[in-house]
Scaffold this motif. Structure first.
Motif, short mmCIF file in Angstrom:
data_model
loop_
_atom_site.label_atom_id
_atom_site.label_comp_id
_atom_site.label_asym_id
_atom_site.label_seq_id
_atom_site.Cartn_x
_atom_site.Cartn_y
_atom_site.Cartn_z
N GLY A 72 9.45 18.95 -16.36
CA GLY A 72 10.69 18.51 -15.71
C GLY A 72 10.55 18.42 -14.21
N ALA A 73 9.81 19.37 -13.61
CA ALA A 73 9.63 19.36 -12.16
C ALA A 73 8.86 18.13 -11.70
N VAL A 74 7.76 17.80 -12.40
CA VAL A 74 6.99 16.63 -11.98
C VAL A 74 7.75 15.34 -12.31
N GLY A 75 8.67 15.43 -13.29
CA GLY A 75 9.54 14.27 -13.54
C GLY A 75 10.42 13.99 -12.33
N PHE A 76 10.93 15.05 -11.69
CA PHE A 76 11.71 14.86 -10.47
C PHE A 76 10.85 14.35 -9.33
N VAL A 77 9.59 14.76 -9.29
CA VAL A 77 8.68 14.21 -8.27
C VAL A 77 8.57 12.70 -8.42
N LEU A 78 8.47 12.24 -9.67
CA LEU A 78 8.40 10.80 -9.90
C LEU A 78 9.70 10.12 -9.50
N ALA A 127 12.66 6.75 -5.64
CA ALA A 127 13.69 6.61 -4.60
C ALA A 127 13.07 6.10 -3.30
N ASN A 128 11.89 6.60 -2.96
CA ASN A 128 11.22 6.12 -1.75
C ASN A 128 10.88 4.63 -1.86
N VAL A 129 10.41 4.22 -3.03
CA VAL A 129 10.07 2.81 -3.23
C VAL A 129 11.33 1.95 -3.21
N VAL A 130 12.43 2.48 -3.78
CA VAL A 130 13.70 1.74 -3.71
C VAL A 130 14.10 1.50 -2.26
N ASN A 131 13.97 2.52 -1.41
CA ASN A 131 14.29 2.35 0.01
C ASN A 131 13.43 1.27 0.65
N LEU A 132 12.14 1.27 0.32
CA LEU A 132 11.24 0.25 0.86
C LEU A 132 11.64 -1.14 0.39
N LEU A 133 11.96 -1.27 -0.90
CA LEU A 133 12.34 -2.57 -1.45
C LEU A 133 13.66 -3.05 -0.88
N LEU A 134 14.60 -2.12 -0.68
CA LEU A 134 15.88 -2.52 -0.09
C LEU A 134 15.71 -2.98 1.35
N LEU A 178 0.82 -1.21 0.00
CA LEU A 178 0.00 0.00 0.00
C LEU A 178 0.86 1.26 0.00
N VAL A 179 1.89 1.28 0.85
CA VAL A 179 2.76 2.45 0.92
C VAL A 179 3.49 2.67 -0.40
N ALA A 180 3.99 1.59 -1.00
CA ALA A 180 4.71 1.70 -2.27
C ALA A 180 3.79 2.17 -3.39
N VAL A 181 2.58 1.62 -3.44
CA VAL A 181 1.63 2.01 -4.48
C VAL A 181 1.24 3.48 -4.34
N ILE A 182 1.00 3.94 -3.13
CA ILE A 182 0.61 5.34 -2.92
C ILE A 182 1.73 6.28 -3.35
#
Length: 414
Positions: free
Chosen positions: A274-280, A285-292, A21-25
């Motif tokens: 470009g700004a919303v690209g950095f948001v993605l 990065a947040n999901v990478v942290n969760l997966l790691l 749920l956290v990753a999907v959000i």
């Protein structure tokens, strides 16, 4: 084989609903911001007028050499340019103005209107759905005043009555005969609600009265660059011939988006993309942290699979499939957020009487863009954990007995 990975990935994620749920959000927020911004940018930058071949319609802008400011063209210059250029099949012109409409149907009201050369609608390949187009005689000095209505004006003010043809309305207090109604989507140029012929009298006959915008349809072998070069030569010739009014002016050819949207607006929209690209990227990065973090707990599971014969690529593929499942779920939710975001933008930031061509559907460009960033985000987020787990020390992981240290010191550093 891939389908088996999908089934197994769904099972793994179902056993960890909080993590999923956290990753999907996180991904949905990043994808939703991109969906909203790209849909808006698509409406402004990549969509054109809603008729066939509209990308071949270009606009001629007079530019001052002294300060670089844009100016209109005069009617005499229009006639000279039309007789000289070869890069355009046909050349028309318009001038926008505000009109007061009064009649016996309703109270007087103000609308946006445009004066057009008689050939303007034929240049853009449009014909009235009711009545007739302008004729050359309608633009002659002394001709009876006539007008063509937009579909929106015909519907909203005259309730789509067919007997509007031939009736007389007052436009800026001038009795004018209605001769036609244009298609539903056409409000060219801009948000025009009605059109009248441009009659070259008064100031319009003066070469220094630059109140017109020229536009034309490119000839089959011409390009925007070749048309711009030819117009530059023609402008130089006019400056030499009429130095009192045309000296110091050049000409530039713009596309529809460059003329109506503007280069500054294009830069703003691209910057926001470009700004919303950095948001993605932040979401990834947040999901990478969760997966790691989760990879540390899955060390023993992966080690057992490798010990039973699963190859490194097989492990990487399984983990990437799980990551892509997360991103695709986030992509579906992000698309919904994008639709909501675009609707909020339309209702709060756009004027009610915007041009009919300015719409923001999620067309094939938006869907392709969302598919690319959704799958790309899943792969990007899953790469680091996948490669980390595929390089586990199997013996050490199995000896530790699943106590959470299976990823080892390197995993903690990563």
């Amino acid at each position: 084989m891939l389908w088996q990975d999908v089934i197994f990935g769904l099972r793994v994620l179902r056993k960890n609903p909080g993590f999923a749920l956290v990753a999907v959000i996180a991904l949905a927020l990043g994808i939703g911001a991109n969906a909203t911004m790209f849909t808006i940018a698509n409406g402004f930058l990549f969509r054109n007028l809603p008729f066939a071949g509209s990308q071949q319609i270009l606009y001629i802008v007079s530019v001052s050499h002294a300060d670089g400011r844009e100016h209109g063209e005069s009617y005499p210059d229009y006639r000279d340019i039309r007789s000289r250029v070869k890069s355009f099949q046909s050349l028309g012109a318009f001038s926008r103005f505000d009109v007061d409409v009064s009649d016996r149907v309703s109270v007087p009201a103000q609308y946006k209107g445009a004066r057009l050369t008689a050939n303007a609608f034929s240049v853009i390949g449009q014909r009235p759905i009711l009545g007739r187009d302008f004729r050359p005689g309608d633009a002659l000095v002394g001709a009876p005043p006539v007008t063509i209505l937009s579909y929106a004006l015909w519907r909203n003010r005259y309730s789509e009555q067919a007997d509007i043809l031939g009736s007389t309305i007052r436009i800026n207090e001038v009795p004018t005969t209605v001769i036609g109604v244009m298609p539903r989507s056409l409000r060219f140029p801009g948000d025009s609600s009605l059109w009248v012929p441009l009659v070259p009298t008064g100031n319009w006959s003066k070469r220094d009265y630059r109140g017109m915008v020229l536009f034309g349809r490119l000839a089959p072998q011409a390009t925007q660059a070749s048309a711009s070069a030819e117009l530059g030569t023609v402008a130089s010739g006019l400056a030499s011939r009429y130095p009192g009014t045309d000296k110091g002016f050049g000409a530039r050819v713009d596309s529809f988006n460059d003329y109506f949207i503007g280069r500054n607006m294009r830069l703003v929209l691209l910057a926001l993309l470009g700004a919303v690209g950095f948001v993605l990227l932040i979401a990834c990065a947040n999901v990478v942290n969760l997966l790691l973090a989760r990879a540390v707990l899955r060390g023993r599971e992966i080690s057992i699979r490798v010990a039973l014969g699963a190859g490194r690529w097989r492990v990487i593929r399984q983990l990437l499939v799980e990551s892509v499942i997360l991103s695709m779920t986030g992509g579906v939710l992000g698309t919904v957020l994008g639709i909501v975001g675009v609707r909020i933008f339309q209702q709060t930031l756009l004027p009610d009487e915007r041009a009919a061509y300015l719409s923001f559907p999620m067309d094939w460009r938006v869907l392709v863009y969302l598919a690319v960033i959704t799958i790309g985000a899943g792969i990007l987020a899953g790469l680091a954990p996948s490669f980390r787990l595929s390089h586990l020390d199997i013996n050490a992981s199995l000896k530790e007995g699943g106590r959470g240290a299976g990823a080892g010191r390197g995993g903690r550093r990563l």
